[in-house]
Design a protein around this motif. Sequence first.
Motif, mmCIF file in Angstrom:
data_model
loop_
_atom_site.group_PDB
_atom_site.id
_atom_site.type_symbol
_atom_site.label_atom_id
_atom_site.label_comp_id
_atom_site.label_asym_id
_atom_site.label_seq_id
_atom_site.Cartn_x
_atom_site.Cartn_y
_atom_site.Cartn_z
ATOM 1 N N PHE A 159 2.071 1.970 13.297
ATOM 2 C CA PHE A 159 2.900 2.366 12.159
ATOM 3 C C PHE A 159 3.161 1.258 11.125
ATOM 4 C CE2 PHE A 159 5.763 4.860 9.764
ATOM 5 C CZ PHE A 159 6.858 4.077 9.461
ATOM 6 N N SER A 170 0.461 0.788 8.493
ATOM 7 C CA SER A 170 -0.010 1.851 7.599
ATOM 8 C C SER A 170 0.409 1.507 6.168
ATOM 9 C CB SER A 170 0.543 3.208 8.027
ATOM 10 O OG SER A 170 1.880 3.130 8.425
ATOM 11 N N LYS A 198 3.379 5.864 4.990
ATOM 12 C CA LYS A 198 4.433 5.605 5.984
ATOM 13 C C LYS A 198 5.284 6.828 6.306
ATOM 14 C CE LYS A 198 5.355 0.863 6.948
ATOM 15 N NZ LYS A 198 4.188 0.108 6.520
ATOM 16 N N ASN A 235 3.374 9.268 8.409
ATOM 17 C CA ASN A 235 3.178 8.770 9.771
ATOM 18 C C ASN A 235 4.445 8.846 10.592
ATOM 19 O OD1 ASN A 235 0.510 8.283 9.334
ATOM 20 N ND2 ASN A 235 0.759 6.116 8.871
ATOM 21 N N LEU A 236 5.552 8.595 9.943
ATOM 22 C CA LEU A 236 6.838 8.688 10.642
ATOM 23 C C LEU A 236 7.084 10.135 11.067
ATOM 24 C CD1 LEU A 236 9.048 6.808 11.507
ATOM 25 C CD2 LEU A 236 10.298 7.382 9.430
#
Lengths: 209, 207
Positions: A96, A99, A104, A107-108
């Motif tokens: 993470f 990235s 971000k 991805n979170l």
Amino acid sequence: MSGKPRLTYLNGRGRMEPVRWLLAAHSRLVFSTDGVLMFQQVPLVEIDGMKMVQTRAILSYIAGKYNLYGKDLKERALIDMYVEGITDLMEMILMFPFSPPEAKEKNLDSINDRAINRYFPVFEKVLKQHGQDFLVGNKFSWADVQLIEAILAVEEKIPAVLSGFPQLQAFKIRMSNMPTIKKFLQPGSRRKPPPDERYIETVLKIFKK
Amino acid sequence: MSGKPKLHYFNGRGRMESIRWLLAAAGVEVCLYGSLLFQQVPMVEIDGMKMVQSRAIGNYIAMKYNLYGKDLKERALIDMYVEAVIDLNELLMTHILQPADKKEQHFATIVDKATNRYFPVYEKVLKDHGQDFLVGNQFSRADVQLLETLLMAEECKPDILAKFPLLQSFKARISNIPTIKKFLQPGSQRKPPLQEKDLPKVMKIFH
């Protein structure tokens, strides 16, 4: 320095953190650390006369050696399955920080989605069904260590992630109160802090080969 | 059909292939079951368990059939060798998924990593102890997985083992073990490499 496992890695969590957790979970173990990258490949752990690489191989060895791997083949199989599942989730957390900024948020969301829809429900169910304190065989094992590590790592990013999981909340408190883990969670232990800007820069520089 | 492990996967190599290799090496007959039933694959029904996670499955089979060394230290060596091979396998398997403009570079990466990082390690291990098998002078999971990878690498580039004489003789030796030899013949559980034409079907399954 002989007798103590020696860890070679960057000065951050990365792929060595699960190893630090597992070593810490076993009470009598003290390990020395080395911030210098000696070999092409890290993590590297010098233990019992071997120079071990490959995180999973290292973790398996430690778990086997310190009786954190179940009492028989079937318990081992369960522990392996749980650990592998958690590792998939941890991999997302590991990646993470690296990235790009525009990815971000997405991805979170992925981490959150996987945690609350795929992985946490499995462990919630396991704990509910057998009603025991530990994931496998009514005994503290590698699977428990890996899960508490993962829970705390996800909570750092998503504080309310356990809100739908009462069993996991109780598990988290229980594990955090085990003497060896409690000690590891206190300042001054071998536990590394979450990655910061400087760590990210260092990693990108080193691994940009 | 009871008693035989049952493999759940699609009809291709993917993450199940190493497990097929291991079961074949141990001489274990499997129940054929090609369809995807569950959210997560590979899935193997074995000894009353529904196991997922290819590493967990591989570990279990290796232990059960004595392909995991005689003690913790041998197991550690086997684990290290297997994990490295898995890394290389991953590269080989993802080659076909590369977009056309990245294929050549990916190929170069595969060849570079195989011949500069991975193969030299195994060549040296075999040279240093001079034994037939990678660990403990006994056939183990490490030998099976390495052979699988050597053959896959050769599919990618036929002369990739040119500079590794010991790996070449290792390959010949392990291929001649009766259970492996059987697995390498037509009609076995072994799957062929993924073809370009099958790609759309596979992508659909995994999405």
